[in-house]
Design a protein around this motif. Structure first.
Motif, PDB file in Angstrom:
ATOM      1  N   ASP A 137       1.016  -1.546  -0.056  1.00 10.25           N
ATOM      2  CA  ASP A 137      -0.055   0.085  -0.287  1.00 10.25           C
ATOM      3  C   ASP A 137       0.925   1.011  -0.196  1.00 10.25           C
ATOM      4  O   ASP A 137       0.873   2.293  -0.227  1.00 10.25           O
ATOM      5  N   ARG A 138       1.680   1.056   0.912  1.00  9.69           N
ATOM      6  CA  ARG A 138       3.072   2.117   1.151  1.00  9.69           C
ATOM      7  C   ARG A 138       3.872   2.108  -1.015  1.00  9.69           C
ATOM      8  O   ARG A 138       3.811   3.440  -1.413  1.00  9.69           O
ATOM      9  N   GLN A 139       3.847   1.564  -1.241  1.00 14.80           N
ATOM     10  CA  GLN A 139       3.948   1.555  -2.875  1.00 14.80           C
ATOM     11  C   GLN A 139       3.290   2.355  -3.136  1.00 14.80           C
ATOM     12  O   GLN A 139       3.675   3.145  -4.423  1.00 14.80           O
ATOM     13  N   GLN A 140       1.977   1.650  -3.793  1.00 18.76           N
ATOM     14  CA  GLN A 140       1.270   1.974  -4.412  1.00 18.76           C
ATOM     15  C   GLN A 140       0.752   3.639  -4.050  1.00 18.76           C
ATOM     16  O   GLN A 140       0.330   4.359  -5.041  1.00 18.76           O
ATOM     17  N   ILE A 197       4.014  10.257  -7.413  1.00 16.01           N
ATOM     18  CA  ILE A 197       4.695  10.578  -8.186  1.00 16.01           C
ATOM     19  C   ILE A 197       4.154  10.776  -8.852  1.00 16.01           C
ATOM     20  O   ILE A 197       4.078  11.946 -10.387  1.00 16.01           O
ATOM     21  N   MET A 198       3.134  10.200  -9.688  1.00 16.40           N
ATOM     22  CA  MET A 198       2.269  10.014 -11.456  1.00 16.40           C
ATOM     23  C   MET A 198       1.200  11.259 -11.213  1.00 16.40           C
ATOM     24  O   MET A 198       1.089  12.019 -12.210  1.00 16.40           O
ATOM     25  N   LYS A 199       0.910  11.979 -10.160  1.00 21.64           N
ATOM     26  CA  LYS A 199       0.562  12.491  -9.794  1.00 21.64           C
ATOM     27  C   LYS A 199       0.902  14.612 -10.315  1.00 21.64           C
ATOM     28  O   LYS A 199       0.717  14.911 -11.347  1.00 21.64           O
ATOM     29  N   TYR A 200       2.927  14.412  -9.895  1.00 15.44           N
ATOM     30  CA  TYR A 200       2.885  15.070 -10.253  1.00 15.44           C
ATOM     31  C   TYR A 200       3.589  15.395 -11.804  1.00 15.44           C
ATOM     32  O   TYR A 200       4.175  16.281 -12.531  1.00 15.44           O
ATOM     33  N   GLN A 229      -8.865  11.533 -12.039  1.00 16.64           N
ATOM     34  CA  GLN A 229      -7.870  11.077 -11.387  1.00 16.64           C
ATOM     35  C   GLN A 229      -7.244  10.755  -9.600  1.00 16.64           C
ATOM     36  O   GLN A 229      -7.836   9.691  -8.501  1.00 16.64           O
ATOM     37  N   TYR A 230      -7.196  11.972  -9.943  1.00 19.27           N
ATOM     38  CA  TYR A 230      -6.084  12.442  -8.062  1.00 19.27           C
ATOM     39  C   TYR A 230      -6.576  13.148  -7.938  1.00 19.27           C
ATOM     40  O   TYR A 230      -5.894  13.013  -6.661  1.00 19.27           O
ATOM     41  N   PHE A 231      -7.177  13.952  -8.405  1.00 18.02           N
ATOM     42  CA  PHE A 231      -7.782  15.017  -7.020  1.00 18.02           C
ATOM     43  C   PHE A 231      -9.339  14.392  -6.175  1.00 18.02           C
ATOM     44  O   PHE A 231      -9.392  15.542  -5.496  1.00 18.02           O
TER      45      PHE A 231
END
Length: 85
Positions: free
Chosen positions: A10-13, A19-22, A74-76
């Motif tokens: 979970d921490r890795q995901q 990272i993918m968000k940025y 997806q991210y926000f």
């Protein structure tokens, strides 16, 4: 038992997700910026006919907007299924 710690997976995901968000926001800025550059450049910088520059710049701006909307969703954007609780 200690339940407060997340499993390693979970921490890795979550690290990958942040990272993918940025990275996705960086790509939005690059597409949008390059589209503006193509549209506003003079003929010596990019020697294309005006029509092609407008088409290419418009497509890059449009794709930058599409990437922004997808990254936002997806991210926000919060998931609605958790709002019922």
């Amino acid at each position: 038992m200690n339940y407060s710690r997340r499993p390693t997976r979970d921490r890795q995901q979550s690290t990958y997700g942040s990272i993918m968000k940025y990275v996705s926001l960086l790509m939005v800025l690059l597409y949008f910026g390059f589209g503006l550059y193509v549209l506003l450049s003079n003929p010596q910088q990019i020697p294309f006919p005006k029509e092609y520059k407008y088409i290419l710049g418009g497509l890059l701006l449009f794709y930058g907007i599409i990437r922004f909307v997808r990254a936002y969703q997806q991210y926000f954007k919060k998931s609605r299924r958790y709002d019922e609780d």
